[in-house]
Design a protein around this motif. Structure first.
Motif, PDB file in Angstrom:
ATOM      1  N   UNK A  44       0.863  -1.183   0.000  1.00  0.00           N
ATOM      2  CA  UNK A  44       0.000   0.000   0.000  1.00  0.00           C
ATOM      3  C   UNK A  44       0.900   1.234   0.000  1.00  0.00           C
ATOM      4  N   UNK A  45       0.573   2.201  -0.859  1.00  0.00           N
ATOM      5  CA  UNK A  45       1.374   3.416  -0.948  1.00  0.00           C
ATOM      6  C   UNK A  45       0.522   4.636  -0.638  1.00  0.00           C
ATOM      7  N   UNK A  46       1.158   5.687  -0.132  1.00  0.00           N
ATOM      8  CA  UNK A  46       0.493   6.965   0.125  1.00  0.00           C
ATOM      9  C   UNK A  46       1.349   8.073  -0.471  1.00  0.00           C
ATOM     10  N   UNK A  47       0.818   8.736  -1.514  1.00  0.00           N
ATOM     11  CA  UNK A  47       1.589   9.783  -2.188  1.00  0.00           C
ATOM     12  C   UNK A  47       1.691  11.040  -1.346  1.00  0.00           C
ATOM     13  N   UNK A  48       0.820  11.154  -0.314  1.00  0.00           N
ATOM     14  CA  UNK A  48       0.819  12.379   0.496  1.00  0.00           C
ATOM     15  C   UNK A  48       2.155  12.585   1.214  1.00  0.00           C
ATOM     16  N   UNK A  49       2.752  11.482   1.676  1.00  0.00           N
ATOM     17  CA  UNK A  49       4.045  11.613   2.367  1.00  0.00           C
ATOM     18  C   UNK A  49       5.075  10.591   1.880  1.00  0.00           C
ATOM     19  N   UNK A  85      -7.752  -4.126  -6.226  1.00  0.00           N
ATOM     20  CA  UNK A  85      -8.966  -3.961  -5.432  1.00  0.00           C
ATOM     21  C   UNK A  85      -8.634  -3.816  -3.944  1.00  0.00           C
ATOM     22  N   UNK A  86      -7.563  -4.482  -3.494  1.00  0.00           N
ATOM     23  CA  UNK A  86      -7.148  -4.356  -2.098  1.00  0.00           C
ATOM     24  C   UNK A  86      -6.728  -2.926  -1.792  1.00  0.00           C
ATOM     25  N   UNK A  87      -5.982  -2.307  -2.737  1.00  0.00           N
ATOM     26  CA  UNK A  87      -5.571  -0.921  -2.543  1.00  0.00           C
ATOM     27  C   UNK A  87      -6.776   0.019  -2.550  1.00  0.00           C
ATOM     28  N   UNK A  88      -7.727  -0.239  -3.438  1.00  0.00           N
ATOM     29  CA  UNK A  88      -8.937   0.586  -3.493  1.00  0.00           C
ATOM     30  C   UNK A  88      -9.695   0.499  -2.176  1.00  0.00           C
ATOM     31  N   UNK A  90      -8.533  -0.217   0.802  1.00  0.00           N
ATOM     32  CA  UNK A  90      -7.821   0.491   1.867  1.00  0.00           C
ATOM     33  C   UNK A  90      -7.982   2.008   1.728  1.00  0.00           C
ATOM     34  N   UNK A  91      -7.991   2.507   0.495  1.00  0.00           N
ATOM     35  CA  UNK A  91      -8.161   3.938   0.284  1.00  0.00           C
ATOM     36  C   UNK A  91      -9.556   4.397   0.730  1.00  0.00           C
ATOM     37  N   UNK A  92     -10.562   3.544   0.515  1.00  0.00           N
ATOM     38  CA  UNK A  92     -11.909   3.875   0.985  1.00  0.00           C
ATOM     39  C   UNK A  92     -11.904   4.049   2.504  1.00  0.00           C
ATOM     40  N   UNK A  93     -11.219   3.130   3.191  1.00  0.00           N
ATOM     41  CA  UNK A  93     -11.137   3.203   4.659  1.00  0.00           C
ATOM     42  C   UNK A  93     -10.362   4.438   5.104  1.00  0.00           C
ATOM     43  N   UNK A  94      -9.233   4.705   4.451  1.00  0.00           N
ATOM     44  CA  UNK A  94      -8.424   5.877   4.808  1.00  0.00           C
ATOM     45  C   UNK A  94      -9.205   7.174   4.598  1.00  0.00           C
TER      46      UNK A  94
END
Length: 715
Positions: A44-49, A85-88, A90-94
């Motif tokens: 899982x990646x987060x472009x914010x940081x 779909x797993x990343x999607x 997790x993004x919904x939860x975040x």
């Protein structure tokens, strides 16, 4: 790429590369690059940081390989990709946690720093929406939660009770956010269960040769070959061969459909028997399956069954709330007391706590490596009183081993029997065939292609021509009942003895029995304990289904402590048995892993597939176990019953607290503002309690700490 290790638990590694290290889409590309490694399970990646969270097999050399891959990435190596779909999910939860934190932050800042006139003006502005929705319900003659909410907010404002009205609207907004979140999660999970994960296909050229190419490179008009057990990746027409295709994902029909020349097949369906060549009509986003997924994605009506029940319950309470308010005013002629009743909204707490309980349970299942496709399946699992197990691969390790090879005539010696059997069985990937082939390899019994094309008959055996003679290998029923193979009385005695001790595969040449191959598949070490635990947790009927002989099935059942079993069961028998149990009024769980189990999985009230299940078993199953531990079935039972207990406990507590507030308000003991404050605080408390872990025998402290880091990263 330069990065810093932020967290490392041995199997869960978080690194941070900085805010401008990559874009959101480039993050998906980095994830796809890392997921090419077999030892990496999720990324899982987060472009914010610039955060990258990696789940991997926790070995030191694997961690160093990850560091080497990331260190070698340059700016020119970055590429954009689509999320999994797993990343999607997790993004919904975040995004939900981020939205929730913003709502709480705005409320706290407003209460602390805004002047009272501005706060009151904002309260009136926000109230317009609720009052309008209530008026809309009234004009349509609906007595529902929207009408109650609108009346309560309007009543509070008319009495200049701005703070209670603001608190009520804040809780209602949280409830709406939770509802949106549960719908999005349900859609995402259903899309994930339908999505195809096919990387390559076999394209048949003009010269008839097969070539493996990327699934993304196929075009309309291409001809692709699809083999037994494979998921069909496109919509198309059969141009060669014939097959039995399970279309459960498309039509809901568990029985396979015969497909021959000229028949249409659809992406997402699975070949149970045979091989076909399909001319491509449509692929990728143009397939019928993806059109269904789009409809699901755009549907506004998709809700979890348990949540729908909560909403119906909430609506059913509304008329009584209005009746109590009216009676209070008629009896007391006191608007303040009547408002105290109206401000106590049972439905708000019910609508808030029920989805929270479902979300918490599904998240907890995910933490335990169990994928649940919807809250209603947890509910069915909790209410089930019967569980049906397929034996091989479920109660056993699906790693059978040849323990004895017995010639049944003087025409062939022991080694020749094993060599012939391995030669025929090597074309099929089921566990019995693998055991025979492996045994021949261990003994150095090499073989050549001495037979013609083989025909596999599901759950029966194989027919071919070996050295110019008809050869059959398979079950006792197949050889003696279907193929009418002759057997002498001496052979019958030997068969009876061996069949009582082992599972037996029979080999016949030219209509005569030539050999027995005795195979054992030991039960899982934890299986007996798991069955005892399931009985203790209220599952009264535990049934084992197997294609083994009566004696082999009896021995296996005895070892497992199972009193009910069925032997020599065919695939169509499994689904029929499940249907019969349901007709008897039982709620049935079906646990299986093979192609042959799919009709029974589709027929059950709730179905569970094992880690190494076939594509079709995973597709049909409502719950998929992502670890190879059979004890997960016990964990799932505890989790599902705990979820229902939590929801029912919430109902009782909500009625008790809010009922007390009603009585105190009518008696004039507490004013509307106090009634509203206690109501709102109790609702938040019940909401917090709904997020608590159900499973008490596992420590989630570390997981919670890491989740807090992930939420902070999303922010």
């Amino acid at each position: 790429m330069k990065f810093q290790v932020m967290h490392d638990s041995g199997v869960r590694l978080r690194i941070r590369a900085g805010q401008w290290a990559f874009t959101k889409e480039e993050g998906y590309g980095i994830a796809s690059l890392l997921l090419e490694q077999d030892f990496i399970h999720e990324v899982f990646t987060s472009h914010r940081n610039g955060s990258i969270l990696i789940y991997y097999d926790g070995e030191v050399e694997n961690k160093h390989k990850i560091f080497d891959i990331l260190s070698a990435i340059t700016i020119d190596d970055l590429f954009e990709a689509e999320p999994t779909q797993t990343q999607v999910s997790k993004e919904i939860t975040d995004d939900f946690y981020l939205k929730l934190s913003k709502m709480i932050g705005r409320r706290l800042l407003g209460r602390w720093f805004l002047p009272l006139p501005i706060k009151n003006a904002l309260t009136i502005y926000r109230a317009i929406r609720y009052v309008w929705e209530g008026f809309d319900s009234l004009t349509d003659f609906r007595i529902d939660v929207a009408l109650l909410d609108g009346a309560a907010v309007a009543g509070a404002l008319l009495q200049r009770q701005y703070q209670p009205a603001s608190s009520m609207m804040f809780l209602l907004s949280i409830s709406d956010a939770l509802e949106d979140y549960t719908v999005q999660k349900a859609k995402s999970t259903l899309k994930d269960s339908l999505a195809l994960n096919i990387d390559t296909v076999w394209v048949v050229g003009e010269d008839g040769e097969e070539k493996q190419v990327s699934a993304m490179d196929i075009n309309k008009g291409d001809k692709i070959k699809i083999h037994m057990g494979d998921v069909i990746p496109v919509d198309g027409k059969v141009v060669d061969g014939e097959a039995m295709v399970n279309e459960a994902s498309m039509t809901g029909e568990p029985l396979a459909v015969h497909k021959s020349l000229g028949k249409t097949v659809h992406a997402g369906t699975v070949i149970e028997e045979g091989n076909i060549v399909v001319e491509v009509y449509s692929m990728n986003k143009e397939t019928r399956l993806n059109k269904i997924i789009d409809l699901i994605e755009n549907s506004e009506e998709l809700k979890a069954e348990t949540q729908s029940k909560a909403e119906k319950l909430a609506d059913s309470i509304v008329p009584y709330s209005f009746l109590a308010t009216a009676l209070t005013y008629l009896l007391t002629r006191n608007a303040s007391k009547a408002l105290s009743v109206l401000m106590v909204d049972f439905s708000c707490a019910i609508k808030l706590t029920t989805p929270l309980s479902i979300i918490s349970a599904m998240r907890e299942a995910s933490d335990n490596r169990m994928m649940v496709k919807g809250g209603k399946f947890l509910e069915a699992y909790a209410n089930a009183d019967t569980i049906v197990f397929d034996k091989t691969g479920t109660l056993t390790n699906a790693t059978p081993k040849v323990v004895e090879v017995i010639p049944m005539s003087k025409r062939y010696q022991r080694d020749e029997i094993l060599r012939m059997a391995a030669c025929i069985e090597e074309h099929f990937a089921h566990s019995i065939a693998t055991a025979i082939v492996n045994q021949a390899e261990e003994e150095g019994l090499k073989h050549e292609e001495d037979h013609s094309e083989v025909e596999y008959i599901v759950a029966h055996g194989i027919v071919t021509e070996y050295d110019g003679k008809r050869a059959v290998i398979g079950s006792k029923h197949f050889l003696f009942d279907d193929e009418k193979v002759k057997v002498t009385k001496t052979q019958e005695k030997k068969i009876a003895k061996k069949a009582a001790e082992h599972s037996v595969v029979y080999l016949a040449i030219d209509g005569k029995l030539e050999g027995l191959i005795c195979i054992d598949d030991p039960v899982r070490e934890e299986a007996k304990y798991v069955i005892e635990e399931l009985k203790a947790l209220g599952i009264e009927n535990i049934i084992m289904l197997t294609g083994d002989s009566e004696s082999g099935a009896k021995a296996g059942a005895k070892a497992l402590g199972i009193t009910q079993y069925r032997s020599q069961v065919l695939p169509e028998d499994k689904s029929r048995i499940v249907e019969e149990l349901k007709e008897e009024g039982k709620t049935v769980i079906m646990v299986g892993d093979g192609i042959n189990d799919s009709p029974a999985l589709a027929a059950a009230d709730v179905s569970v597939s094992m880690k190494h299940s076939s594509d079709i078993a995973r597709e049909v199953a409502d719950i998929s176990l992502l670890s190879d531990d059979l004890y997960d079935l016990v964990t799932l039972r505890k989790l599902s019953t705990g979820m229902l207990d939590k929801i029912n406990s919430n109902y009782r507590n909500i009625v008790a607290v809010n009922g007390s507030l009603l009585v105190l308000g009518v008696m004039g003991v507490i004013p509307p503002s106090t009634s509203s404050m206690i109501h709102n605080l109790s609702t938040m408390m019940f909401g917090a309690m709904s997020t608590k872990s159900v499973l008490k025998d596992r420590d989630f402290t570390n997981d919670i700490e890491v989740e807090a880091v992930e939420v902070a990263d999303a922010s």
